[in-house]
Scaffold this motif. Sequence first.
Motif, PDB file in Angstrom:
ATOM      1  N   VAL A   1       0.840  -1.210   0.000  1.00  0.00           N
ATOM      2  CA  VAL A   1       0.000   0.000   0.000  1.00  0.00           C
ATOM      3  C   VAL A   1       0.870   1.253   0.000  1.00  0.00           C
ATOM      4  N   ARG A   2       0.415   2.277  -0.744  1.00  0.00           N
ATOM      5  CA  ARG A   2       1.093   3.576  -0.740  1.00  0.00           C
ATOM      6  C   ARG A   2       0.664   4.358   0.491  1.00  0.00           C
ATOM      7  N   GLN A   3       1.557   5.163   1.011  1.00  0.00           N
ATOM      8  CA  GLN A   3       1.231   5.960   2.190  1.00  0.00           C
ATOM      9  C   GLN A   3       0.032   6.866   1.931  1.00  0.00           C
ATOM     10  N   GLN A   4      -0.088   7.434   0.728  1.00  0.00           N
ATOM     11  CA  GLN A   4      -1.188   8.341   0.431  1.00  0.00           C
ATOM     12  C   GLN A   4      -2.545   7.635   0.326  1.00  0.00           C
ATOM     13  N   ASP A   5      -2.560   6.300   0.279  1.00  0.00           N
ATOM     14  CA  ASP A   5      -3.820   5.549   0.234  1.00  0.00           C
ATOM     15  C   ASP A   5      -4.358   5.214   1.625  1.00  0.00           C
ATOM     16  N   ILE A   6      -3.649   5.622   2.670  1.00  0.00           N
ATOM     17  CA  ILE A   6      -4.114   5.377   4.029  1.00  0.00           C
ATOM     18  C   ILE A   6      -5.190   6.404   4.372  1.00  0.00           C
ATOM     19  N   VAL A   7      -6.370   5.901   4.749  1.00  0.00           N
ATOM     20  CA  VAL A   7      -7.498   6.755   5.112  1.00  0.00           C
ATOM     21  C   VAL A   7      -7.441   7.083   6.602  1.00  0.00           C
ATOM     22  N   SER A   8      -7.107   6.080   7.427  1.00  0.00           N
ATOM     23  CA  SER A   8      -7.042   6.278   8.875  1.00  0.00           C
ATOM     24  C   SER A   8      -5.998   5.344   9.476  1.00  0.00           C
ATOM     25  N   ARG A   9      -5.337   5.826  10.514  1.00  0.00           N
ATOM     26  CA  ARG A   9      -4.352   5.027  11.248  1.00  0.00           C
ATOM     27  C   ARG A   9      -4.910   4.578  12.595  1.00  0.00           C
ATOM     28  N   ALA A  10      -6.182   4.833  12.846  1.00  0.00           N
ATOM     29  CA  ALA A  10      -6.786   4.599  14.161  1.00  0.00           C
ATOM     30  C   ALA A  10      -7.723   3.394  14.191  1.00  0.00           C
TER      31      ALA A  10
ATOM     32  N   ALA B   1      -4.070  -1.032  13.270  1.00  0.00           N
ATOM     33  CA  ALA B   1      -4.189  -1.272  11.828  1.00  0.00           C
ATOM     34  C   ALA B   1      -4.489   0.034  11.091  1.00  0.00           C
ATOM     35  N   PHE B   2      -4.285  -0.005   9.771  1.00  0.00           N
ATOM     36  CA  PHE B   2      -4.627   1.097   8.876  1.00  0.00           C
ATOM     37  C   PHE B   2      -5.933   0.755   8.159  1.00  0.00           C
TER      38      PHE B   2
ATOM     39  N   SER C   1     -24.135   4.192   9.123  1.00  0.00           N
ATOM     40  CA  SER C   1     -22.977   4.896   9.681  1.00  0.00           C
ATOM     41  C   SER C   1     -21.655   4.175   9.410  1.00  0.00           C
ATOM     42  N   GLN C   2     -21.717   2.924   8.998  1.00  0.00           N
ATOM     43  CA  GLN C   2     -20.517   2.134   8.722  1.00  0.00           C
ATOM     44  C   GLN C   2     -20.263   1.922   7.226  1.00  0.00           C
ATOM     45  N   GLN C   3     -21.114   2.478   6.368  1.00  0.00           N
ATOM     46  CA  GLN C   3     -21.012   2.256   4.924  1.00  0.00           C
ATOM     47  C   GLN C   3     -19.725   2.791   4.320  1.00  0.00           C
ATOM     48  N   TYR C   4     -19.097   3.778   4.943  1.00  0.00           N
ATOM     49  CA  TYR C   4     -17.849   4.333   4.401  1.00  0.00           C
ATOM     50  C   TYR C   4     -16.729   3.292   4.351  1.00  0.00           C
ATOM     51  N   LYS C   5     -16.847   2.204   5.102  1.00  0.00           N
ATOM     52  CA  LYS C   5     -15.817   1.156   5.131  1.00  0.00           C
ATOM     53  C   LYS C   5     -15.907   0.193   3.941  1.00  0.00           C
ATOM     54  N   VAL C   6     -17.082   0.074   3.343  1.00  0.00           N
ATOM     55  CA  VAL C   6     -17.299  -0.907   2.275  1.00  0.00           C
ATOM     56  C   VAL C   6     -16.355  -0.633   1.110  1.00  0.00           C
ATOM     57  N   GLY C   7     -15.625  -1.668   0.704  1.00  0.00           N
ATOM     58  CA  GLY C   7     -14.652  -1.549  -0.382  1.00  0.00           C
ATOM     59  C   GLY C   7     -13.261  -1.165   0.089  1.00  0.00           C
ATOM     60  N   LYS C   8     -13.148  -0.758   1.333  1.00  0.00           N
ATOM     61  CA  LYS C   8     -11.836  -0.407   1.891  1.00  0.00           C
ATOM     62  C   LYS C   8     -11.271  -1.614   2.639  1.00  0.00           C
ATOM     63  N   SER C   9      -9.993  -1.548   2.953  1.00  0.00           N
ATOM     64  CA  SER C   9      -9.318  -2.681   3.591  1.00  0.00           C
ATOM     65  C   SER C   9      -8.668  -2.272   4.901  1.00  0.00           C
ATOM     66  N   ILE C  10      -8.548  -3.229   5.777  1.00  0.00           N
ATOM     67  CA  ILE C  10      -7.772  -3.095   7.004  1.00  0.00           C
ATOM     68  C   ILE C  10      -6.439  -3.793   6.762  1.00  0.00           C
ATOM     69  N   ILE C  11      -5.336  -3.079   6.982  1.00  0.00           N
ATOM     70  CA  ILE C  11      -3.996  -3.647   6.897  1.00  0.00           C
ATOM     71  C   ILE C  11      -3.390  -3.571   8.292  1.00  0.00           C
TER      72      ILE C  11
END
Length: 114
Positions: free
Chosen positions: A26-35, A43-44, A92-102
């Motif tokens: 993963v590229r650093q600029q593709d990280i949405v959240s570090r929390a 995880a990211f 309220s959780q729909q923003y996660k769909v399609g994103k990944s946890i690394i």
Amino acid sequence: MVKRHPDYLDQCKVFFSCITCHAQIVRQQDIVSRAFQGKDGPAFLVDKVENMSIGANEERMLMTGVHTVADISCYVCRSRIGWVYIRAPNASQQYKVGKSIIEKSKVIKECDYL
């Protein structure tokens, strides 16, 4: 056994690689959240992941409810690195769909200054 060759991230100076085989993940600029929290600790949440294989969908109880997720593994060495959100339980959780946890413990930060 077939040797797997990783894809390389174009024009990327800072990225995270698989801690086992150093395939670029993963590229650093593709990280949405570090929390975020993974199975094994911090995880990211990321928009885009390279060099990954996706497992079967499953319902999993997470901190924010039951989500449909699929584990993701490094394409090269098959180490599990996190999961991808397939379906979320409520609006309220729909923003996660399609994103990944690394998981932070599964990757290492690297720099390419050439």
